[in-house]
Write a protein that holds these residues in place. Sequence first.
Motif, PDB file in Angstrom:
ATOM      1  N   THR A   1     -17.469  20.026  24.417  1.00  0.00           N
ATOM      2  CA  THR A   1     -18.715  19.502  23.857  1.00  0.00           C
ATOM      3  C   THR A   1     -19.667  20.633  23.521  1.00  0.00           C
ATOM      4  O   THR A   1     -20.246  20.684  22.423  1.00  0.00           O
ATOM      5  CB  THR A   1     -19.386  18.542  24.847  1.00  0.00           C
ATOM      6  N   ILE A   2     -19.845  21.558  24.458  1.00  0.00           N
ATOM      7  CA  ILE A   2     -20.728  22.699  24.226  1.00  0.00           C
ATOM      8  C   ILE A   2     -20.204  23.545  23.074  1.00  0.00           C
ATOM      9  O   ILE A   2     -20.971  23.997  22.211  1.00  0.00           O
ATOM     10  CB  ILE A   2     -20.845  23.543  25.506  1.00  0.00           C
ATOM     11  N   ALA A   3     -18.894  23.771  23.045  1.00  0.00           N
ATOM     12  CA  ALA A   3     -18.304  24.583  21.982  1.00  0.00           C
ATOM     13  C   ALA A   3     -18.485  23.925  20.620  1.00  0.00           C
ATOM     14  O   ALA A   3     -18.836  24.585  19.635  1.00  0.00           O
ATOM     15  CB  ALA A   3     -16.825  24.820  22.262  1.00  0.00           C
ATOM     16  N   GLY A   4     -18.239  22.620  20.538  1.00  0.00           N
ATOM     17  CA  GLY A   4     -18.405  21.915  19.273  1.00  0.00           C
ATOM     18  C   GLY A   4     -19.841  21.917  18.794  1.00  0.00           C
ATOM     19  O   GLY A   4     -20.118  22.164  17.614  1.00  0.00           O
ATOM     20  N   ALA A   5     -20.777  21.660  19.713  1.00  0.00           N
ATOM     21  CA  ALA A   5     -22.195  21.668  19.351  1.00  0.00           C
ATOM     22  C   ALA A   5     -22.636  23.061  18.930  1.00  0.00           C
ATOM     23  O   ALA A   5     -23.361  23.227  17.940  1.00  0.00           O
ATOM     24  CB  ALA A   5     -23.035  21.184  20.531  1.00  0.00           C
TER      25      ALA A   5
ATOM     26  N   ALA B   1     -16.073  27.994  14.331  1.00  0.00           N
ATOM     27  CA  ALA B   1     -15.101  26.895  14.366  1.00  0.00           C
ATOM     28  C   ALA B   1     -13.811  27.308  15.082  1.00  0.00           C
ATOM     29  O   ALA B   1     -13.348  26.589  15.980  1.00  0.00           O
ATOM     30  CB  ALA B   1     -14.805  26.396  12.951  1.00  0.00           C
ATOM     31  N   PRO B   2     -13.196  28.455  14.741  1.00  0.00           N
ATOM     32  CA  PRO B   2     -12.004  28.876  15.499  1.00  0.00           C
ATOM     33  C   PRO B   2     -12.296  29.109  16.978  1.00  0.00           C
ATOM     34  O   PRO B   2     -11.468  28.781  17.838  1.00  0.00           O
ATOM     35  CB  PRO B   2     -11.587  30.182  14.808  1.00  0.00           C
ATOM     36  N   LEU B   3     -13.469  29.666  17.298  1.00  0.00           N
ATOM     37  CA  LEU B   3     -13.814  29.883  18.700  1.00  0.00           C
ATOM     38  C   LEU B   3     -13.916  28.558  19.453  1.00  0.00           C
ATOM     39  O   LEU B   3     -13.464  28.441  20.591  1.00  0.00           O
ATOM     40  CB  LEU B   3     -15.138  30.642  18.806  1.00  0.00           C
ATOM     41  N   ALA B   4     -14.514  27.547  18.803  1.00  0.00           N
ATOM     42  CA  ALA B   4     -14.648  26.242  19.443  1.00  0.00           C
ATOM     43  C   ALA B   4     -13.282  25.589  19.654  1.00  0.00           C
ATOM     44  O   ALA B   4     -13.015  25.002  20.719  1.00  0.00           O
ATOM     45  CB  ALA B   4     -15.541  25.331  18.591  1.00  0.00           C
ATOM     46  N   LEU B   5     -12.418  25.688  18.657  1.00  0.00           N
ATOM     47  CA  LEU B   5     -11.078  25.113  18.797  1.00  0.00           C
ATOM     48  C   LEU B   5     -10.290  25.815  19.887  1.00  0.00           C
ATOM     49  O   LEU B   5      -9.567  25.182  20.665  1.00  0.00           O
ATOM     50  CB  LEU B   5     -10.334  25.203  17.460  1.00  0.00           C
ATOM     51  N   LEU B   6     -10.443  27.141  19.958  1.00  0.00           N
ATOM     52  CA  LEU B   6      -9.755  27.909  20.997  1.00  0.00           C
ATOM     53  C   LEU B   6     -10.281  27.544  22.379  1.00  0.00           C
ATOM     54  O   LEU B   6      -9.511  27.418  23.341  1.00  0.00           O
ATOM     55  CB  LEU B   6      -9.932  29.401  20.735  1.00  0.00           C
ATOM     56  N   MET B   7     -11.587  27.358  22.487  1.00  0.00           N
ATOM     57  CA  MET B   7     -12.172  26.943  23.758  1.00  0.00           C
ATOM     58  C   MET B   7     -11.630  25.580  24.179  1.00  0.00           C
ATOM     59  O   MET B   7     -11.252  25.366  25.339  1.00  0.00           O
ATOM     60  CB  MET B   7     -13.693  26.891  23.629  1.00  0.00           C
TER      61      MET B   7
ATOM     62  N   LEU C   1     -15.336  17.810  21.354  1.00  0.00           N
ATOM     63  CA  LEU C   1     -15.664  18.450  20.078  1.00  0.00           C
ATOM     64  C   LEU C   1     -16.413  17.485  19.157  1.00  0.00           C
ATOM     65  O   LEU C   1     -17.401  17.867  18.519  1.00  0.00           O
ATOM     66  CB  LEU C   1     -14.388  18.937  19.392  1.00  0.00           C
ATOM     67  N   GLY C   2     -15.939  16.247  19.101  1.00  0.00           N
ATOM     68  CA  GLY C   2     -16.601  15.259  18.251  1.00  0.00           C
ATOM     69  C   GLY C   2     -18.004  14.934  18.726  1.00  0.00           C
ATOM     70  O   GLY C   2     -18.945  14.840  17.916  1.00  0.00           O
ATOM     71  N   LEU C   3     -18.155  14.758  20.036  1.00  0.00           N
ATOM     72  CA  LEU C   3     -19.472  14.448  20.587  1.00  0.00           C
ATOM     73  C   LEU C   3     -20.443  15.602  20.348  1.00  0.00           C
ATOM     74  O   LEU C   3     -21.587  15.384  19.926  1.00  0.00           O
ATOM     75  CB  LEU C   3     -19.344  14.177  22.091  1.00  0.00           C
ATOM     76  N   GLY C   4     -20.000  16.820  20.612  1.00  0.00           N
ATOM     77  CA  GLY C   4     -20.876  17.973  20.403  1.00  0.00           C
ATOM     78  C   GLY C   4     -21.301  18.112  18.958  1.00  0.00           C
ATOM     79  O   GLY C   4     -22.474  18.385  18.665  1.00  0.00           O
TER      80      GLY C   4
END
Length: 213
Positions: free
Chosen positions: A114-118, A135-141, A160-163
């Motif tokens: 959530t934090i990564a997506g936001a 975006a790649p960092l969030a997906l990797l997280m 990811l969706g919520l963030g």
Amino acid sequence: MDFEDTALYRDITDFARDTPMWVQHGAGTWTEAGLLVFVALFVTGWWRARRGSPHAFAIAVLAPVATAVAYVCSELLKSAVTQERPCRAVAGAAASLAECPPHGDWSFPSNHATIAGASAVALALVRRALLWLTAPLALLMAFSRVFVGVHYPHDVVAGLGLGTLVALVAIRLGAAPATRLAGAMRTSSAPAVRWLTGPGPAPVPSYGTHARR
């Protein structure tokens, strides 16, 4: 729990256990310390925005605020769903690479995802080109949370969706009042406030025209 999701969790954690030790250690480090990368990007965005317009500065300041709001929403949803962690609930799965959180530290959705997506979306609103990095960092997280065994795949997808959703809504709702506040703060008589908000964009020099004789 959906059978396919549980099977995918087993596949990923089995694969994780077969990877070299340096990969396992790297995933274990990234899954926690990786959030600090987003913190550094927030600070950089704020610093650069000090010389931007009031609107640009407002978005840079709202970015971490929106991420914090997304985290709170994630915590509230966790408390409502109370889904057990897969490292405790999935029988026969490989042992998690990270320590399994205690009972009561629920699984759905993933706070880290959530934090990564936001963060990824909020930083992209600060500077669009950053999306190629965030975006790649969030997906990797998000993937790392399943890789180390502490979340189901659907936990991180939901996170990811919520963030993303919360960050977009929070920044959209807060942009106008934050822009007005930033403009007012830049005219403050307090030096600390003016330093915090920055001088804004450099004035464009104007040159007078002199008629030639």
